[in-house]
Design an enzyme around this catalytic site. Structure first.
Site, PDB file in Angstrom:
ATOM      1  N   LYS A 152      -9.553 -18.526   3.875  1.00 21.05           N
ATOM      2  CA  LYS A 152     -10.733 -19.354   4.158  1.00 21.05           C
ATOM      3  C   LYS A 152     -12.031 -18.594   3.852  1.00 21.05           C
ATOM      4  CE  LYS A 152     -13.444 -22.468   5.766  1.00 21.05           C
ATOM      5  NZ  LYS A 152     -13.728 -23.706   5.089  1.00 21.05           N
ATOM      6  N   LEU A 176     -12.568 -29.036   4.504  1.00 23.25           N
ATOM      7  CA  LEU A 176     -13.351 -30.258   4.237  1.00 23.25           C
ATOM      8  C   LEU A 176     -14.828 -29.936   4.061  1.00 23.25           C
ATOM      9  CD1 LEU A 176     -15.013 -31.072   7.032  1.00 23.25           C
ATOM     10  CD2 LEU A 176     -12.805 -31.940   7.716  1.00 23.25           C
ATOM     11  N   CYS A 230     -21.503 -23.283   7.131  1.00 21.28           N
ATOM     12  CA  CYS A 230     -20.379 -22.408   6.764  1.00 21.28           C
ATOM     13  C   CYS A 230     -20.755 -21.217   5.886  1.00 21.28           C
ATOM     14  CB  CYS A 230     -19.294 -23.229   6.073  1.00 21.28           C
ATOM     15  SG  CYS A 230     -18.526 -24.394   7.206  1.00 21.28           S
ATOM     16  N   GLY A 281     -26.956 -23.408   2.028  1.00 15.72           N
ATOM     17  CA  GLY A 281     -27.165 -23.411   3.485  1.00 15.72           C
ATOM     18  C   GLY A 281     -25.959 -24.031   4.145  1.00 15.72           C
ATOM     19  N   THR A 284     -17.763 -21.136  15.496  1.00 18.54           N
ATOM     20  CA  THR A 284     -17.681 -19.672  15.356  1.00 18.54           C
ATOM     21  C   THR A 284     -18.971 -19.202  14.674  1.00 18.54           C
ATOM     22  OG1 THR A 284     -16.419 -20.046  13.305  1.00 18.54           O
ATOM     23  CG2 THR A 284     -15.157 -19.487  15.274  1.00 18.54           C
ATOM     24  N   ARG A 340     -28.052 -27.114   9.904  1.00 12.18           N
ATOM     25  CA  ARG A 340     -27.801 -25.692  10.119  1.00 12.18           C
ATOM     26  C   ARG A 340     -28.028 -24.885   8.832  1.00 12.18           C
ATOM     27  NH1 ARG A 340     -22.163 -26.142  13.448  1.00 12.18           N
ATOM     28  NH2 ARG A 340     -21.937 -28.006  12.168  1.00 12.18           N
ATOM     29  N   GLU A 348      -9.603 -25.097   7.699  1.00 15.49           N
ATOM     30  CA  GLU A 348     -10.033 -26.413   7.230  1.00 15.49           C
ATOM     31  C   GLU A 348     -10.995 -26.234   6.050  1.00 15.49           C
ATOM     32  OE1 GLU A 348      -9.026 -29.593   8.032  1.00 15.49           O
ATOM     33  OE2 GLU A 348     -10.229 -29.801   6.222  1.00 15.49           O
ATOM     34  N   LYS A 398     -21.138 -36.405  24.846  1.00 11.79           N
ATOM     35  CA  LYS A 398     -20.518 -36.703  23.552  1.00 11.79           C
ATOM     36  C   LYS A 398     -19.252 -37.546  23.759  1.00 11.79           C
ATOM     37  CE  LYS A 398     -20.505 -33.484  19.985  1.00 11.79           C
ATOM     38  NZ  LYS A 398     -20.066 -32.270  19.271  1.00 11.79           N
TER      39      LYS A 398
HETATM   40  N1  LIG Z   1     -18.672 -28.170   9.500  1.00 11.80           N
HETATM   41  C1  LIG Z   1     -17.915 -27.961   8.435  1.00 11.80           C
HETATM   42  O1  LIG Z   1     -18.142 -28.504   7.360  1.00 11.80           O
HETATM   43  C2  LIG Z   1     -16.719 -27.033   8.521  1.00 11.80           C
HETATM   44  C3  LIG Z   1     -15.764 -27.036   7.486  1.00 11.80           C
HETATM   45  C4  LIG Z   1     -14.653 -26.189   7.577  1.00 11.80           C
HETATM   46  C5  LIG Z   1     -14.518 -25.342   8.672  1.00 11.80           C
HETATM   47  N2  LIG Z   1     -15.477 -25.344   9.662  1.00 11.80           N
HETATM   48  C6  LIG Z   1     -15.279 -24.456  10.807  1.00 11.80           C
HETATM   49  O2  LIG Z   1     -14.790 -25.238  11.894  1.00 11.80           O
HETATM   50  C7  LIG Z   1     -15.304 -24.751  13.144  1.00 11.80           C
HETATM   51  C8  LIG Z   1     -16.042 -25.862  13.861  1.00 11.80           C
HETATM   52  O3  LIG Z   1     -17.156 -26.240  13.071  1.00 11.80           O
HETATM   53  P1  LIG Z   1     -17.985 -27.584  13.390  1.00 11.80           P
HETATM   54  O4  LIG Z   1     -19.009 -27.692  12.326  1.00 11.80           O
HETATM   55  O5  LIG Z   1     -17.023 -28.698  13.617  1.00 11.80           O
HETATM   56  O6  LIG Z   1     -18.649 -27.157  14.783  1.00 11.80           O
HETATM   57  P2  LIG Z   1     -19.508 -28.072  15.787  1.00 11.80           P
HETATM   58  O7  LIG Z   1     -20.497 -27.162  16.386  1.00 11.80           O
HETATM   59  O8  LIG Z   1     -19.947 -29.314  15.089  1.00 11.80           O
HETATM   60  O9  LIG Z   1     -18.428 -28.507  16.898  1.00 11.80           O
HETATM   61  C9  LIG Z   1     -17.853 -27.641  17.819  1.00 11.80           C
HETATM   62  C10 LIG Z   1     -17.580 -28.439  19.087  1.00 11.80           C
HETATM   63  O10 LIG Z   1     -16.797 -27.637  19.974  1.00 11.80           O
HETATM   64  C11 LIG Z   1     -17.174 -27.956  21.306  1.00 11.80           C
HETATM   65  N3  LIG Z   1     -16.702 -26.897  22.208  1.00 11.80           N
HETATM   66  C12 LIG Z   1     -17.123 -25.611  22.290  1.00 11.80           C
HETATM   67  N4  LIG Z   1     -16.424 -24.962  23.253  1.00 11.80           N
HETATM   68  C13 LIG Z   1     -15.540 -25.851  23.782  1.00 11.80           C
HETATM   69  C14 LIG Z   1     -14.564 -25.785  24.787  1.00 11.80           C
HETATM   70  N5  LIG Z   1     -14.327 -24.652  25.472  1.00 11.80           N
HETATM   71  N6  LIG Z   1     -13.854 -26.873  25.073  1.00 11.80           N
HETATM   72  C15 LIG Z   1     -14.061 -28.030  24.399  1.00 11.80           C
HETATM   73  N7  LIG Z   1     -14.995 -28.160  23.437  1.00 11.80           N
HETATM   74  C16 LIG Z   1     -15.712 -27.079  23.114  1.00 11.80           C
HETATM   75  C17 LIG Z   1     -18.685 -28.086  21.209  1.00 11.80           C
HETATM   76  O11 LIG Z   1     -19.214 -28.793  22.306  1.00 11.80           O
HETATM   77  C18 LIG Z   1     -18.823 -28.820  19.876  1.00 11.80           C
HETATM   78  O12 LIG Z   1     -18.858 -30.217  20.058  1.00 11.80           O
HETATM   79  C19 LIG Z   1     -16.178 -23.545  12.776  1.00 11.80           C
HETATM   80  O13 LIG Z   1     -15.401 -22.378  12.878  1.00 11.80           O
HETATM   81  C20 LIG Z   1     -16.546 -23.805  11.330  1.00 11.80           C
HETATM   82  O14 LIG Z   1     -16.816 -22.626  10.618  1.00 11.80           O
HETATM   83  C21 LIG Z   1     -16.555 -26.177   9.619  1.00 11.80           C
END
Ligand SMILES: NC(=O)c1ccc[n+]([C@@H]2O[C@H](COP(=O)([O-])OP(=O)(O)OC[C@H]3O[C@@H](n4cnc5c(N)ncnc54)[C@H](O)[C@@H]3O)[C@@H](O)[C@H]2O)c1
Length: 434
Positions: free
Chosen positions: A207, A153, A263, A260, A86, A331, A151, A35
């Protein structure tokens, strides 16, 4: 300011890029080397409108860097955002916090001067306390502050949501980090974002409570849609009539498939698990989860009725498979329940999605990806409009449909039933009887 985003997924990448666009020096870190290598070449791992251009601009301006070296990136930065996943723990409801705690352990070895460590990931109440316990093992309390900055968004609107948020929530138990973070967010506050400073635990809960409430709103209108179907009422009229009441508001009142995404499903479960831990019974959210889990089965039953229970060898086309428009995120999309079930019953499924082929359906022999809408719906017995992409909003079905008996099941109410009737197309939608 010098920022480090740990986890370069939907949240870490979008917020990192947007922070760099506000003039900060940002390093986005991920353990996925592939990535990082791609991002360094300007190849982005997700579909998010406007993101590519913003990445290229800020790489060029030398404000944005990508790295897989957590330690050195943290050492160079003052503010660290934890943005890792998470997900739901396997076999349970609680959030799997292993990624968070692994990062905290790595951070505890990398603190060389005062750092603000922020959870931007959605984390259950008391996670900040646990992170603090991990950090304190190797560091003096004076050298760090642990803060919650959830967050809000939405995928598909992420850049707009980051740049013009309704509110910025900072949960910190110290005043120093609050002052620094208010300054970091000052360009957004100047554009009208409300700034709210709370305790760390309160920010963590804001949140989950917000997501659970939005999931409840969707589920509520979905159940009202079921009643509308039995009473010859148009659910869109109900949503408008309710939404005009400012205490209710019109957003998130669109009937459709089960909610779905990455989140709502996991966050509603996680808040239940947190409540269990604190001997509290969140009965409303429990019934929302149950209702939503039933939703795909309910919509499938309608598909069976529409096809007179003759599913085998029926050609069914899905327009859109992602959980919502403008994202490639699969997801917990309801298509992941519906397509395998229809495939098991022997129907011949084709699907088209603007974000392309989905590996989730690779193992089903009778499920095929088509690279255009017309190829997808040609000779179809039933077209299911599953996702509300703009691409599907003004289709010329008279031209597209070759089979005169093709039926449409519009799960997003994108079309008017009376117009479909005039076109002689058998049309079903959600919460509308005609
Ligand atoms: N996707 C959304 O719309 C959204 C919105 C608000 C909040 N969130 C929250 O934000 C968090 C992240 O969500 P996301 O959708 O961005 O997840 P994601 O799975 O798209 O991204 C997580 C990234 O973290 C990396 N990662 C994991 N362990 C690591 C480490 N030790 N060191 C470095 N990188 C590491 C993974 O390789 C991955 O690229 C979650 O808790 C989610 O609930 C997500």
């Amino acid at each position: 300011m010098k920022l480090c985003m740990i986890g370069t997924g939907y949240v870490g990448l979008v917020s990192g890029v947007c922070f760099s666009d506000l003039g900060n020096d940002v390093i986005c870190v991920d353990k996925d080397l592939n990535k990082i290598n791609n991002l360094n070449k300007g190849v982005i791992p997700i579909y998010e409108p406007g993101l590519h251009e913003l990445i290229l601009k800020n790489i060029k301006n030398k404000k944005l860097n990508f790295s897989n070296d957590l330690k050195s990136s943290v050492k160079k930065s003052d503010i660290i955002f934890i943005c890792v996943g998470t997900p739901t723990k396997k076999g349970g409801n609680s959030a799997d916090l292993s990624q968070i705690y692994n990062v905290a352990k790595d951070l505890s070895k990398s603190i060389n001067k005062f750092k603000i460590i922020i959870t931007k990931s959605t984390v259950p109440v008391t996670t900040g306390d646990e992170i603090e316990k991990i950090l304190i093992k190797k560091n003096s309390k004076k050298n760090f502050a642990v803060v919650s900055n959830p967050e809000f968004l939405r995928e598909g609107e992420a850049i707009r949501d980051f740049t013009f948020p309704d509110r910025v929530v900072i949960g910190s138990n110290d005043l120093k980090s609050n002052k620094i973070l208010k300054n970091l967010y000052s360009p957004l506050i100047a554009k009208g974002a409300k700034y709210l400073h709370t305790s760390r635990r309160a920010a963590e809960l804001i949140k989950y409570a917000s997501n659970a409430f939005l999931a409840t709103k969707i589920t509520f209108i979905n159940e009202i849609a079921n009643l509308c179907e039995q009473t010859n009422i148009n659910v869109d009229d109900i949503a408008i009539g309710m939404g005009l009441d400012q205490r209710i508001g019109s957003r998130f009142l669109r009937a459709g498939p089960a909610y779905g995404g990455s989140c709502f499903p996991k966050d509603t479960k996680a808040i239940i698990s947190t409540a269990d831990r604190f001997q509290t019974n969140l009965t409303v959210i429990k019934s929302v989860i149950k209702s939503n889990e039933n939703r795909s089965k309910l919509l499938l039953k309608r598909v069976y009725r529409i096809l007179n229970n003759k599913i085998k060898k029926k050609k069914i086309s899905f327009l859109g498979v992602t959980f919502k428009a403008n994202t490639d995120d699969m997801r917990d999309s309801s298509s992941l329940t519906m397509i395998p079930e229809l495939s098991k019953k022997g129907s011949l499924i084709s699907y088209y999605d603007p974000t392309g082929f989905k590996k989730d359906f690779k193992k089903y022999k009778n499920v095929q990806y088509k690279n255009s809408i017309d190829k997808c719906v040609a000779d179809s017995d039933l077209i299911i409009i599953h996702t509300e992409w703009n691409d599907f909003k003004s289709l010329n079905f008279s031209k597209l449909i070759k089979n005169k008996k093709t039926i449409i099941y519009d799960m997003r109410n994108l079309y008017s039933p009376s117009k479909m009737k005039n076109l002689n197309i058998k049309y079903f939608s959600v919460g509308r009887t005609i």
